[in-house]
Write a protein that holds these residues in place. Structure first.
Motif, PDB file in Angstrom:
ATOM      1  N   LEU A  38       0.956  -1.191  -0.058  1.00  0.00           N
ATOM      2  CA  LEU A  38       0.009   0.080   0.296  1.00  0.00           C
ATOM      3  C   LEU A  38       0.764   1.292   0.020  1.00  0.00           C
ATOM      4  O   LEU A  38       0.510   2.137  -0.818  1.00  0.00           O
ATOM      5  CB  LEU A  38      -1.015   0.075   1.007  1.00  0.00           C
ATOM      6  N   TRP A  39       1.825   1.114   0.708  1.00  0.00           N
ATOM      7  CA  TRP A  39       2.880   2.511   0.701  1.00  0.00           C
ATOM      8  C   TRP A  39       3.602   2.827  -0.391  1.00  0.00           C
ATOM      9  O   TRP A  39       3.617   3.667  -0.914  1.00  0.00           O
ATOM     10  CB  TRP A  39       3.927   2.219   1.956  1.00  0.00           C
ATOM     11  N   TYR A  40       4.098   1.486  -0.957  1.00  0.00           N
ATOM     12  CA  TYR A  40       4.860   1.693  -2.235  1.00  0.00           C
ATOM     13  C   TYR A  40       3.896   2.116  -3.515  1.00  0.00           C
ATOM     14  O   TYR A  40       4.222   2.877  -4.122  1.00  0.00           O
ATOM     15  CB  TYR A  40       5.559   0.327  -2.514  1.00  0.00           C
ATOM     16  N   ALA A  41       2.567   1.715  -3.560  1.00  0.00           N
ATOM     17  CA  ALA A  41       1.646   2.250  -4.401  1.00  0.00           C
ATOM     18  C   ALA A  41       1.239   3.767  -4.518  1.00  0.00           C
ATOM     19  O   ALA A  41       1.541   4.263  -5.412  1.00  0.00           O
ATOM     20  CB  ALA A  41       0.233   1.352  -4.266  1.00  0.00           C
ATOM     21  N   ILE A  42       1.109   4.139  -3.180  1.00  0.00           N
ATOM     22  CA  ILE A  42       1.183   5.475  -2.885  1.00  0.00           C
ATOM     23  C   ILE A  42       2.363   6.242  -3.258  1.00  0.00           C
ATOM     24  O   ILE A  42       2.336   7.507  -4.140  1.00  0.00           O
ATOM     25  CB  ILE A  42       0.403   5.909  -1.598  1.00  0.00           C
ATOM     26  N   TYR A  43       3.488   5.754  -2.889  1.00  0.00           N
ATOM     27  CA  TYR A  43       4.850   6.434  -2.871  1.00  0.00           C
ATOM     28  C   TYR A  43       5.159   6.676  -4.338  1.00  0.00           C
ATOM     29  O   TYR A  43       5.613   7.550  -4.812  1.00  0.00           O
ATOM     30  CB  TYR A  43       5.847   5.510  -2.291  1.00  0.00           C
ATOM     31  N   GLN A  44       4.630   5.852  -5.364  1.00  0.00           N
ATOM     32  CA  GLN A  44       5.078   5.843  -6.828  1.00  0.00           C
ATOM     33  C   GLN A  44       4.277   7.255  -7.336  1.00  0.00           C
ATOM     34  O   GLN A  44       4.815   7.593  -8.367  1.00  0.00           O
ATOM     35  CB  GLN A  44       4.662   4.336  -7.634  1.00  0.00           C
ATOM     36  N   GLY A  86      -6.723  12.531  -2.675  1.00  0.00           N
ATOM     37  CA  GLY A  86      -8.206  13.156  -2.573  1.00  0.00           C
ATOM     38  C   GLY A  86      -9.222  12.073  -2.119  1.00  0.00           C
ATOM     39  O   GLY A  86      -8.881  10.891  -1.651  1.00  0.00           O
ATOM     40  N   ASP A  87     -10.279  12.161  -2.290  1.00  0.00           N
ATOM     41  CA  ASP A  87     -11.438  11.424  -1.891  1.00  0.00           C
ATOM     42  C   ASP A  87     -11.572   9.972  -2.418  1.00  0.00           C
ATOM     43  O   ASP A  87     -11.054  10.195  -3.502  1.00  0.00           O
ATOM     44  CB  ASP A  87     -12.757  12.248  -1.830  1.00  0.00           C
ATOM     45  N   LEU A  88     -11.802   9.052  -1.826  1.00  0.00           N
ATOM     46  CA  LEU A  88     -11.940   7.646  -2.434  1.00  0.00           C
ATOM     47  C   LEU A  88     -13.427   7.790  -2.993  1.00  0.00           C
ATOM     48  O   LEU A  88     -14.256   8.010  -2.307  1.00  0.00           O
ATOM     49  CB  LEU A  88     -11.774   6.731  -1.270  1.00  0.00           C
ATOM     50  N   ASP A  89     -13.615   7.062  -4.082  1.00  0.00           N
ATOM     51  CA  ASP A  89     -14.752   6.744  -4.771  1.00  0.00           C
ATOM     52  C   ASP A  89     -15.458   5.793  -4.170  1.00  0.00           C
ATOM     53  O   ASP A  89     -15.544   4.598  -3.978  1.00  0.00           O
ATOM     54  CB  ASP A  89     -14.563   6.415  -6.154  1.00  0.00           C
ATOM     55  N   GLU A  90     -16.802   6.653  -3.142  1.00  0.00           N
ATOM     56  CA  GLU A  90     -17.682   5.501  -2.492  1.00  0.00           C
ATOM     57  C   GLU A  90     -18.244   4.583  -3.303  1.00  0.00           C
ATOM     58  O   GLU A  90     -18.663   3.510  -2.683  1.00  0.00           O
ATOM     59  CB  GLU A  90     -18.631   6.648  -1.642  1.00  0.00           C
ATOM     60  N   GLN A  91     -18.768   4.860  -4.704  1.00  0.00           N
ATOM     61  CA  GLN A  91     -19.499   3.855  -5.243  1.00  0.00           C
ATOM     62  C   GLN A  91     -18.583   2.660  -5.618  1.00  0.00           C
ATOM     63  O   GLN A  91     -18.981   1.709  -5.688  1.00  0.00           O
ATOM     64  CB  GLN A  91     -20.054   4.551  -6.599  1.00  0.00           C
ATOM     65  N   LEU A  92     -17.221   2.951  -6.065  1.00  0.00           N
ATOM     66  CA  LEU A  92     -16.490   2.072  -6.184  1.00  0.00           C
ATOM     67  C   LEU A  92     -16.053   0.975  -5.103  1.00  0.00           C
ATOM     68  O   LEU A  92     -16.036  -0.157  -4.892  1.00  0.00           O
ATOM     69  CB  LEU A  92     -15.109   2.372  -6.799  1.00  0.00           C
ATOM     70  N   VAL A 119      -8.511   3.102  -3.755  1.00  0.00           N
ATOM     71  CA  VAL A 119      -7.082   3.826  -3.400  1.00  0.00           C
ATOM     72  C   VAL A 119      -6.450   3.482  -4.838  1.00  0.00           C
ATOM     73  O   VAL A 119      -5.838   4.550  -5.398  1.00  0.00           O
ATOM     74  CB  VAL A 119      -6.262   2.936  -2.455  1.00  0.00           C
ATOM     75  N   LEU A 120      -6.661   2.642  -5.547  1.00  0.00           N
ATOM     76  CA  LEU A 120      -5.924   2.235  -6.951  1.00  0.00           C
ATOM     77  C   LEU A 120      -6.712   3.334  -7.970  1.00  0.00           C
ATOM     78  O   LEU A 120      -5.890   3.802  -8.783  1.00  0.00           O
ATOM     79  CB  LEU A 120      -6.128   0.744  -7.339  1.00  0.00           C
ATOM     80  N   GLY A 121      -7.973   3.343  -7.716  1.00  0.00           N
ATOM     81  CA  GLY A 121      -8.468   4.320  -8.643  1.00  0.00           C
ATOM     82  C   GLY A 121      -7.877   5.787  -8.367  1.00  0.00           C
ATOM     83  O   GLY A 121      -7.908   6.558  -9.492  1.00  0.00           O
ATOM     84  N   ALA A 122      -7.864   6.114  -7.228  1.00  0.00           N
ATOM     85  CA  ALA A 122      -7.282   7.514  -6.903  1.00  0.00           C
ATOM     86  C   ALA A 122      -5.983   7.577  -7.342  1.00  0.00           C
ATOM     87  O   ALA A 122      -5.278   8.728  -7.972  1.00  0.00           O
ATOM     88  CB  ALA A 122      -7.114   7.755  -5.365  1.00  0.00           C
ATOM     89  N   ARG A 127      -2.419   9.507 -11.661  1.00  0.00           N
ATOM     90  CA  ARG A 127      -1.202   9.342 -12.725  1.00  0.00           C
ATOM     91  C   ARG A 127      -1.614  10.064 -13.892  1.00  0.00           C
ATOM     92  O   ARG A 127      -0.940  10.508 -15.008  1.00  0.00           O
ATOM     93  CB  ARG A 127      -1.250   7.799 -13.106  1.00  0.00           C
ATOM     94  N   GLN A 128      -3.071  10.025 -14.417  1.00  0.00           N
ATOM     95  CA  GLN A 128      -3.427  10.551 -15.571  1.00  0.00           C
ATOM     96  C   GLN A 128      -3.462  12.021 -15.480  1.00  0.00           C
ATOM     97  O   GLN A 128      -4.251  12.861 -16.175  1.00  0.00           O
ATOM     98  CB  GLN A 128      -4.777  10.056 -15.662  1.00  0.00           C
ATOM     99  N   GLY A 129      -3.005  12.705 -14.280  1.00  0.00           N
ATOM    100  CA  GLY A 129      -2.866  14.075 -14.299  1.00  0.00           C
ATOM    101  C   GLY A 129      -4.007  14.821 -13.623  1.00  0.00           C
ATOM    102  O   GLY A 129      -4.040  15.958 -13.499  1.00  0.00           O
ATOM    103  N   GLY A 130      -4.849  14.016 -12.905  1.00  0.00           N
ATOM    104  CA  GLY A 130      -6.038  14.298 -12.293  1.00  0.00           C
ATOM    105  C   GLY A 130      -5.522  15.109 -10.790  1.00  0.00           C
ATOM    106  O   GLY A 130      -4.427  14.670 -10.268  1.00  0.00           O
ATOM    107  N   SER A 131      -6.196  15.962 -10.301  1.00  0.00           N
ATOM    108  CA  SER A 131      -5.883  16.318  -8.998  1.00  0.00           C
ATOM    109  C   SER A 131      -6.533  15.883  -7.575  1.00  0.00           C
ATOM    110  O   SER A 131      -7.662  15.179  -8.155  1.00  0.00           O
ATOM    111  CB  SER A 131      -6.244  17.894  -8.794  1.00  0.00           C
TER     112      SER A 131
END
Length: 180
Positions: A38-44, A86-92, A119-122, A127-131
């Motif tokens: 989890l840490w490494y996925a976010i760290y990337q 940012g916010d996590l997608d509640e629907q997902l 978290v993967l969605g966020a 990565r796609q440039g979203g804020s």
């Protein structure tokens, strides 16, 4: 006599603290390693979360000394990264949780799978440039004071389930559906 009682009480209390730390070390060290995916996925995507950037971030380190403080630091880094994502997608979260429960997962583990997919969605959004979407904070439990070991262990267990769920088919497929 009173000096010897004071000295012996100091020695016994110090010894008990050391014994307690030794007993908790395997559990805390294991939890530290469990949080690495989890840490490494976010760290990337948010490398600024690392308080002390590791030489090899892709490999989990063993927490030989100071397992409590390293584990707490890992909580802080993950929490900071989630805030930056940012916010996590509640629907997902709900969609993946229901899918995991349909496959026979326990409710707590299914909820962790939903949060892992979010978290993967966020991360993908970042990565796609979203804020980061502002609003309320991510739904993951915040790390607590180090003095309450039960909470530290509960947070480690919860984040460890999310970290372990990152590599499951249910989570990857759920996150892929959302990002497609």
């Amino acid at each position: 006599m009173s000096k010897s009682l004071i000295c012996s009480s100091l020695v016994l209390s110090s010894t008990w603290k050391a014994v307690e730390s030794l007993r908790a070390w395997p559990r805390r060290s294991g939890a530290y390693r469990d949080l690495h995916p989890l840490w490494y996925a976010i760290y990337q995507v948010v490398p600024s979360i690392a308080l002390a950037p590791p030489r090899r971030p892709e490999r989990p380190r063993r927490a030989w000394f100071g397992a409590d403080s390293r584990l707490y630091r890992r909580f802080v880094e993950i929490g900071d990264g989630l805030l930056m994502l940012g916010d996590l997608d509640e629907q997902l979260i709900d969609q993946v949780r229901r899918r995991a429960e349909a496959e026979g997962w326990e409710p707590e583990r299914a909820r962790a799978a939903g949060e892992a997919a979010a978290v993967l969605g966020a991360i993908e959004r970042r990565r796609q440039g979203g804020s980061a979407e502002s609003g309320r904070s991510p739904q993951l439990e915040k790390p607590t004071d180090l003095g309450t070991h039960a909470d530290l262990d509960a947070d480690a267990r919860r984040l460890g389930m999310i970290s372990a769920a990152l590599d499951t088919d249910v989570v990857r497929q759920g996150a892929a559906l959302r990002s497609a």
